[in-house]
Design a protein around this motif. Structure first.
Motif, PDB file in Angstrom:
ATOM      1  N   ASN A 345       0.956  -1.222  -0.019  1.00 22.07           N
ATOM      2  CA  ASN A 345      -0.098  -0.135  -0.182  1.00 22.07           C
ATOM      3  C   ASN A 345       1.006   1.162   0.028  1.00 22.07           C
ATOM      4  O   ASN A 345       0.529   2.301  -0.691  1.00 22.07           O
ATOM      5  N   ARG A 348       2.350   1.706  -3.276  1.00 25.05           N
ATOM      6  CA  ARG A 348       1.655   2.237  -4.419  1.00 25.05           C
ATOM      7  C   ARG A 348       1.316   3.585  -4.074  1.00 25.05           C
ATOM      8  O   ARG A 348       1.172   4.497  -5.239  1.00 25.05           O
ATOM      9  N   ALA A 384      -5.639  -7.736 -10.330  1.00 26.65           N
ATOM     10  CA  ALA A 384      -6.468  -7.234  -9.468  1.00 26.65           C
ATOM     11  C   ALA A 384      -7.101  -8.568  -8.542  1.00 26.65           C
ATOM     12  O   ALA A 384      -7.457  -8.462  -7.450  1.00 26.65           O
ATOM     13  N   LYS A 387      -6.164  -9.946  -4.972  1.00 30.76           N
ATOM     14  CA  LYS A 387      -6.802  -9.540  -3.487  1.00 30.76           C
ATOM     15  C   LYS A 387      -7.939 -10.293  -2.920  1.00 30.76           C
ATOM     16  O   LYS A 387      -8.115 -10.323  -2.063  1.00 30.76           O
ATOM     17  N   TYR A 415      -6.252  -1.444 -13.848  1.00 26.63           N
ATOM     18  CA  TYR A 415      -5.869  -1.915 -12.449  1.00 26.63           C
ATOM     19  C   TYR A 415      -6.408  -1.014 -11.316  1.00 26.63           C
ATOM     20  O   TYR A 415      -7.200  -1.490 -10.577  1.00 26.63           O
ATOM     21  N   ASN A 416      -6.087   0.292 -11.619  1.00 26.05           N
ATOM     22  CA  ASN A 416      -6.579   1.206 -10.676  1.00 26.05           C
ATOM     23  C   ASN A 416      -8.066   1.150 -10.407  1.00 26.05           C
ATOM     24  O   ASN A 416      -8.846   1.519  -9.375  1.00 26.05           O
ATOM     25  N   ILE A 419      -9.574  -1.821  -8.740  1.00 29.65           N
ATOM     26  CA  ILE A 419      -9.162  -1.709  -7.362  1.00 29.65           C
ATOM     27  C   ILE A 419     -10.208  -0.830  -6.843  1.00 29.65           C
ATOM     28  O   ILE A 419     -10.672  -0.855  -5.787  1.00 29.65           O
ATOM     29  N   ASN A 420     -10.395   0.480  -7.522  1.00 29.16           N
ATOM     30  CA  ASN A 420     -11.270   1.543  -6.846  1.00 29.16           C
ATOM     31  C   ASN A 420     -12.734   0.909  -6.825  1.00 29.16           C
ATOM     32  O   ASN A 420     -13.403   1.168  -5.961  1.00 29.16           O
ATOM     33  N   ILE A 423     -12.776  -1.519  -3.738  1.00 32.80           N
ATOM     34  CA  ILE A 423     -12.994  -0.607  -2.356  1.00 32.80           C
ATOM     35  C   ILE A 423     -14.284  -0.276  -2.207  1.00 32.80           C
ATOM     36  O   ILE A 423     -14.502  -0.451  -1.042  1.00 32.80           O
TER      37      ILE A 423
END
Length: 519
Positions: A345, A348, A384, A387, A415-416, A419-420, A423
């Motif tokens: 984290n 990143r 991703a 996780k 990827y972002n 992940i967003n 979350i």
């Protein structure tokens, strides 16, 4: 060579001082000498500050000869020239000794020091010596002393406010090439010029009768300060001041009247307010930009310094994991795995800061190559899914698309966004990736069924450091979506989000041109 440069500067100063003084003394001066607009004061201060006190003979001689030319007795001309010279020397001394003045006027301190300290204090010397010299020489009587002093002092102050910033910015900073000028700067300069012409030459009776309309020059000048920078706005303000004086002398514009002295007094007030506004605003904007650059530089240096120890720490953690995976101590392995997650984290976040730093300095280079869109999405999806939080369903096109992009950067975007989506979705909720084929472009959509995005957040969600007001426990720095948007922008694509509101989920889209030359 140094003597030659000194003589050239001395001659230039003499010429500029003498010629502008000749212009000023033709503008209905009080008792023939105290004019409400005296450009030589600003010119002398700028030259003496930038090139040294040794230029005082240029000020003294020009002031002496111009006053003799306009009828001052020898001793009165001598007294006036001494006062004008001391004025420039004192002004320069105050700026250097007490203000620690930067001629780029890039700090509020510089603007305040020039406007409220140097301009009024240094000019008192010239106004007093000039008025006393004229009185002793029999050029003015006792009843005209205060009017002469006031006109002299205000005229010199106005010159320091209008002329000094222009000379400082152009003499201290290198001249820009025409090729370096931005279209925005040129357009705003032309707009300011024509607004000044329209207002001060009174193309209608309505304009000439309504003095407050002269302040219509302020909105475009304020916009110029924000968009185009100091040189453009200071030049525009100086031009507006010159046009206002010229039009008033010609009997046109909102300040023109039967009494030229009173008309010029109105112009002087206008020029002073205009210059003070422009100097303070442009200095504040310049200082803010400088602080932003310093902040970006600090972030860049700190990120680089953090990256190396974090990489080492991650490598050591992985070695520990391998060691305990071979043993039976599962509890210690669990702690090490948690430690690795936190290290990842932090890495990143550091990488995000480095990317933002590169974007700010224009150093984010794209290494484009032809790649399969399906392969790009599969790679980001597999990364991703590590996780193990949300299932990701991919709905590919029947015919794969080959696009020319920076593979690593587009992978980073996908990827972002995945992940967003994870979350802001409950664990186990599915995420869908779909492709929309368009004419000349391809669009990727990533949909989640999570919290959704409030209407007021949608317009700002791609801004730097912006974070929505939610209860997520995994808040970052607010950089991920900003970086995604900038990467897509550099690929000449678009990125946007659709959400019906809170609790309705959201879908992020980005489109990329199929042709490398598409914009």
């Amino acid at each position: 060579m140094a003597i030659f440069a000194y003589l050239i500067r001395l001659l230039i100063l003499f010429f500029l001082y003498f010629s502008t003084a000749w212009f000023g003394l033709r503008l209905d001066p009080v008792e023939g000498f105290a004019t409400l607009f005296w450009p030589p004061t600003g010119i002398a201060l700028a030259f003496v500050f930038l090139y040294g006190y040794k230029l005082w003979p240029g000020v003294f001689s020009a002031a002496f000869f111009i006053n003799l030319l306009f009828g001052a007795p020898y001793l009165s001309a001598l007294g006036i020239s001494i006062g004008n010279t001391l004025e420039a020397l004192l002004g320069s001394y105050i700026l250097k000794r007490f203000i620690k003045f930067n001629p780029g006027i890039s700090r509020i301190r510089d603007a305040v020091g020039l406007i409220f300290i140097t301009a009024p204090l240094s000019t008192v010397v010239s106004a007093i010596t000039g008025t006393v010299s004229l009185n002793l020489g029999g050029m003015i009587d006792q009843g005209s002393v205060w009017k002469t002093f006031g006109s002299w002092w205000l005229g010199d102050i106005t010159s320091n406010l209008v002329v000094v910033p222009l000379f400082f910015l152009y003499l201290h900073q290198p001249f820009a090439k025409l090729s370096d000028l931005k279209l925005t700067q040129l357009i705003l300069f032309i707009i300011n010029f024509f607004i000044s012409i329209y207002i001060f030459f009174g193309f209608s009776d309505f304009m000439t009768r309504a003095s407050p309309l002269s302040y219509l020059v302020f909105p475009p000048l304020i916009l110029t300060s924000i968009v185009a920078g100091q040189k453009t706005v200071v030049t525009s303000a100086f031009l507006a001041a010159i046009i206002s004086v010229y039009s008033t002398v010609k009997g046109q514009g909102p300040f023109a009247g039967n009494d030229l002295f009173y008309s010029l007094l109105l112009v002087q007030s206008f020029m002073s307010i205009l210059s003070i506004t422009v100097i303070l605003l442009s200095a504040a904007i310049s200082e803010n930009k400088k602080l932003e650059l310093q902040k970006d530089e600090f972030v860049s240096i700190a990120s680089h310094e953090l990256k190396m120890p974090l990489t080492t720490l991650k490598a050591l953690t992985q070695l520990l994991m391998k060691r305990y995976q071979q043993g039976k101590n599962r509890s210690k392995l669990l702690y090490i795995e948690k430690m690795e997650i936190q290290i990842n984290n932090i890495i990143r976040l550091v990488n995000d800061l480095l990317d933002v730093s590169k974007l700010n300095y224009g150093l984010l280079e794209l290494k484009k190559e032809k790649v399969s869109l399906n392969r790009l999405i599969d790679d980001a999806r597999e990364l991703a899914l590590v996780k193990k939080r949300n299932p990701v369903t991919y709905l590919p096109l029947n015919n794969d698309k080959i696009i020319e992009v920076d593979k690593e950067r587009i992978n980073q975007v996908i990827y972002n966004l995945l992940i967003n989506a994870m979350i802001y979705s409950a664990k186990g909720k599915k995420i869908i990736i779909r492709i929309i084929n368009g004419e000349g472009y391809i669009t990727v959509g990533i949909r989640d069924f999570g919290k959704g995005i409030a209407f007021e957040d949608r317009g700002r969600i791609f801004e730097k450091f912006y974070r929505s007001d939610d209860n997520s426990s995994e808040k970052g720095l607010g950089l991920g979506l900003y970086i995604c948007a900038e990467i897509i922008k550099q690929h000449h694509g678009k990125i946007w989000v659709f959400s019906r509101g809170k609790g309705e989920g959201s879908e992020f889209f980005f489109s990329l041109p199929l042709s490398t030359h598409a914009h």
